[in-house]
Design an enzyme around this catalytic site. Structure first.
Site, PDB file in Angstrom:
ATOM      1  N   GLY A 162       0.634  -4.801   0.988  1.00 55.24           N
ATOM      2  CA  GLY A 162      -0.579  -4.798   0.168  1.00 55.24           C
ATOM      3  C   GLY A 162      -0.383  -5.493  -1.174  1.00 55.24           C
ATOM      4  N   GLU A 206      -0.940  -9.016  -0.496  1.00 57.61           N
ATOM      5  CA  GLU A 206      -2.373  -9.172  -0.190  1.00 57.61           C
ATOM      6  C   GLU A 206      -3.229  -9.102  -1.454  1.00 57.61           C
ATOM      7  OE1 GLU A 206      -1.802  -6.048   2.864  1.00 57.61           O
ATOM      8  OE2 GLU A 206      -3.068  -7.327   4.094  1.00 57.61           O
ATOM      9  N   ALA A 249       0.869  -1.165   0.000  1.00 56.35           N
ATOM     10  CA  ALA A 249       0.000   0.000   0.000  1.00 56.35           C
ATOM     11  C   ALA A 249       0.912   1.223   0.000  1.00 56.35           C
ATOM     12  CB  ALA A 249      -0.886  -0.028   1.237  1.00 56.35           C
ATOM     13  N   GLU A 303       4.688  -5.162   7.191  1.00 55.69           N
ATOM     14  CA  GLU A 303       4.026  -4.020   7.839  1.00 55.69           C
ATOM     15  C   GLU A 303       4.531  -3.763   9.249  1.00 55.69           C
ATOM     16  OE1 GLU A 303       2.456  -6.367   6.062  1.00 55.69           O
ATOM     17  OE2 GLU A 303       0.911  -5.444   4.792  1.00 55.69           O
TER      18      GLU A 303
HETATM   19  N1  CO8 Z   1       4.648   3.078  -0.740  1.00 60.34           N
HETATM   20  C1  CO8 Z   1       5.063   4.242  -1.329  1.00 60.34           C
HETATM   21  N2  CO8 Z   1       6.188   4.324  -2.055  1.00 60.34           N
HETATM   22  C2  CO8 Z   1       6.920   3.208  -2.205  1.00 60.34           C
HETATM   23  C3  CO8 Z   1       6.559   1.978  -1.627  1.00 60.34           C
HETATM   24  C4  CO8 Z   1       5.344   1.928  -0.875  1.00 60.34           C
HETATM   25  N3  CO8 Z   1       4.881   0.806  -0.323  1.00 60.34           N
HETATM   26  N4  CO8 Z   1       7.482   1.045  -1.937  1.00 60.34           N
HETATM   27  C5  CO8 Z   1       8.404   1.678  -2.702  1.00 60.34           C
HETATM   28  N5  CO8 Z   1       8.068   2.976  -2.862  1.00 60.34           N
HETATM   29  C6  CO8 Z   1       8.803   4.000  -3.608  1.00 60.34           C
HETATM   30  C7  CO8 Z   1      10.045   4.441  -2.862  1.00 60.34           C
HETATM   31  O1  CO8 Z   1       9.727   5.388  -1.878  1.00 60.34           O
HETATM   32  C8  CO8 Z   1      10.872   5.010  -3.987  1.00 60.34           C
HETATM   33  O2  CO8 Z   1      10.381   6.290  -4.302  1.00 60.34           O
HETATM   34  P1  CO8 Z   1      11.402   7.572  -4.369  1.00 60.34           P
HETATM   35  O3  CO8 Z   1      12.311   7.247  -5.541  1.00 60.34           O
HETATM   36  O4  CO8 Z   1      10.493   8.728  -4.617  1.00 60.34           O
HETATM   37  O5  CO8 Z   1      12.139   7.597  -3.078  1.00 60.34           O
HETATM   38  C9  CO8 Z   1      10.525   4.104  -5.160  1.00 60.34           C
HETATM   39  O6  CO8 Z   1       9.293   3.475  -4.817  1.00 60.34           O
HETATM   40  C10 CO8 Z   1      11.562   3.024  -5.408  1.00 60.34           C
HETATM   41  O7  CO8 Z   1      11.755   2.322  -4.186  1.00 60.34           O
HETATM   42  P2  CO8 Z   1      13.219   2.056  -3.549  1.00 60.34           P
HETATM   43  O8  CO8 Z   1      14.146   3.161  -3.940  1.00 60.34           O
HETATM   44  O9  CO8 Z   1      13.023   1.830  -2.078  1.00 60.34           O
HETATM   45  O10 CO8 Z   1      13.632   0.731  -4.305  1.00 60.34           O
HETATM   46  P3  CO8 Z   1      14.607  -0.442  -3.777  1.00 60.34           P
HETATM   47  O11 CO8 Z   1      14.808  -1.327  -4.951  1.00 60.34           O
HETATM   48  O12 CO8 Z   1      15.807   0.165  -3.115  1.00 60.34           O
HETATM   49  O13 CO8 Z   1      13.766  -1.202  -2.638  1.00 60.34           O
HETATM   50  C11 CO8 Z   1      11.813  -2.275  -1.701  1.00 60.34           C
HETATM   51  C12 CO8 Z   1      12.619  -1.928  -2.978  1.00 60.34           C
HETATM   52  C13 CO8 Z   1      12.610  -3.248  -0.844  1.00 60.34           C
HETATM   53  C14 CO8 Z   1      10.517  -2.916  -2.170  1.00 60.34           C
HETATM   54  C15 CO8 Z   1      11.526  -0.973  -0.911  1.00 60.34           C
HETATM   55  O14 CO8 Z   1      10.992   0.010  -1.790  1.00 60.34           O
HETATM   56  C16 CO8 Z   1      10.557  -1.168   0.229  1.00 60.34           C
HETATM   57  O15 CO8 Z   1      10.937  -1.686   1.265  1.00 60.34           O
HETATM   58  N6  CO8 Z   1       9.285  -0.708   0.044  1.00 60.34           N
HETATM   59  C17 CO8 Z   1       8.274  -0.783   1.090  1.00 60.34           C
HETATM   60  C18 CO8 Z   1       7.779  -2.187   1.305  1.00 60.34           C
HETATM   61  C19 CO8 Z   1       6.743  -2.218   2.386  1.00 60.34           C
HETATM   62  O16 CO8 Z   1       7.029  -1.946   3.545  1.00 60.34           O
HETATM   63  N7  CO8 Z   1       5.514  -2.525   2.019  1.00 60.34           N
HETATM   64  C20 CO8 Z   1       4.411  -2.588   2.947  1.00 60.34           C
HETATM   65  C21 CO8 Z   1       3.667  -1.293   2.911  1.00 60.34           C
HETATM   66  S1  CO8 Z   1       2.358  -1.193   4.147  1.00 60.34           S
HETATM   67  C22 CO8 Z   1       1.078  -2.083   3.480  1.00 60.34           C
HETATM   68  O17 CO8 Z   1       1.148  -2.531   2.401  1.00 60.34           O
HETATM   69  C23 CO8 Z   1      -0.212  -2.337   4.253  1.00 60.34           C
HETATM   70  C24 CO8 Z   1      -0.353  -1.397   5.402  1.00 60.34           C
HETATM   71  C25 CO8 Z   1      -1.601  -1.708   6.197  1.00 60.34           C
HETATM   72  C26 CO8 Z   1      -2.125  -0.472   6.884  1.00 60.34           C
HETATM   73  C27 CO8 Z   1      -3.509  -0.707   7.408  1.00 60.34           C
HETATM   74  C28 CO8 Z   1      -4.359   0.562   7.217  1.00 60.34           C
HETATM   75  C29 CO8 Z   1      -5.865   0.292   7.320  1.00 60.34           C
END
Ligand code: CO8
Length: 258
Positions: A109, A112, A66, A132
């Protein structure tokens, strides 16, 4: 190909393809993207010319979760009042079979969403995880439930509590994915598999999907009752008559509703 703002859609014969198209954010699932995916899936669902769907991302990321940036400052009350994430519950109610073709990151997400689809075909570079907890939250699109039902308590609990990422081979061994294929042939394989489903009777495929899903939502006894009702309903279709007549006459079935 139809370009929406955050997704692309295409029709391949009787298969509807939804491609997540937000590469700069690794297909992070914003609220707007969720609504575009739902609208596209509903349009395919309502189209009798479509018998199955494939949802996919890029070779680098199915979806990295997400959209963290969109959610970061939200309050609990805002989430309650807007029923945040309910769009994904609606997607799970779409009745046409949907395959997730997953390459690269399927995190949070993203994992999911893949599990909301009816089954997953994974590329050999796919990575699944529910990280998460590292962000101070828990899965919110059904992950704690669907992952546990898919791979059992021990592995699901480990993944949800530690945020550990699972590779494609382990995901197949654990029962999270149906099959692992080389990343270069992922889409072709998923489209071919979807075409097989789309060659069946659409109402019968919908009934079959409903019956399997009952195993996730009910007791065994209730699930068997639902299955029984489903098969009786099949006998009300021309396609059951055609399918059985074709078998007897040693020819391919020409289903009317496909
Ligand atoms: N959300 C927003 N932006 C993201 C996300 C994300 N989930 N994942 C990656 N991006 C963005 C990065 O911020 C980056 O943007 P920018 O260049 O502007 O900084 C761009 O995508 C590229 O990402 P990276 O530079 O980080 O790329 P890497 O190859 O170095 O890393 C990863 C890849 C390992 C996938 C890394 O991006 C990462 O760890 N992403 C987050 C993964 C994560 O934690 N996902 C879970 C999110 S929470 C969720 O899904 C559910 C939450 C439930 C909440 C309940 C509410 C009701």
């Amino acid at each position: 190909m139809t370009q929406h703002s955050l997704i692309l859609t295409e029709q391949h014969g009787r298969v509807g393809l939804i491609m997540l198209n937000r590469p700069e954010a690794l297909n992070a699932l914003s609220d707007a993207m969720g609504h575009e995916i739902l609208a596209a899936a509903r349009a395919f669902d309502a189209d009798p010319g479509i018998g199955a769907m494939v949802i996919t991302g890029s070779s680098r990321a199915f979806a990295a979760g997400a959209d963290i940036k969109e959610m970061a400052e939200k309050s609990s009350v805002e989430m309650y009042q807007s029923n945040w994430f309910s769009v994904w519950d609606e997607l799970a109610r779409v009745r046409t079979p949907m395959i997730a073709a997953v390459a690269g990151h399927a995190l949070g997400g993203g994992c999911e969403l893949a599990m909301i689809a009816d089954f997953i075909i994974a590329a050999d570079n796919a990575k699944f995880g529910q990280p998460e907890i590292k962000l101070g939250v828990i899965p919110g699109m059904g992950g704690s439930q669907r992952l546990t039902r898919a791979i059992g308590k021990a592995k699901a609990m480990e993944m949800v509590l530690t945020g550990r990422v699972m590779g494609a081979v382990e995901a197949e061994q654990a029962g999270l994915v149906a099959r692992v294929v080389p990343v270069d042939s992922l889409l072709e394989d998923a489209l071919a598999t979807a075409a097989v489903i789309a060659g069946m009777s659409k109402p019968v495929a919908m009934i079959a999907k409903e019956a399997v899903n009952a195993a996730f939502e009910t007791t065994l006894a209730e699930g068997v009752v639902r299955e029984r009702r489903g098969i009786y309903a099949c006998f009300a279709t021309e396609d059951q008559k055609e399918g059985m007549a074709a078998f007897t006459e040693k020819r391919a079935a020409e289903f009317k509703h496909r």
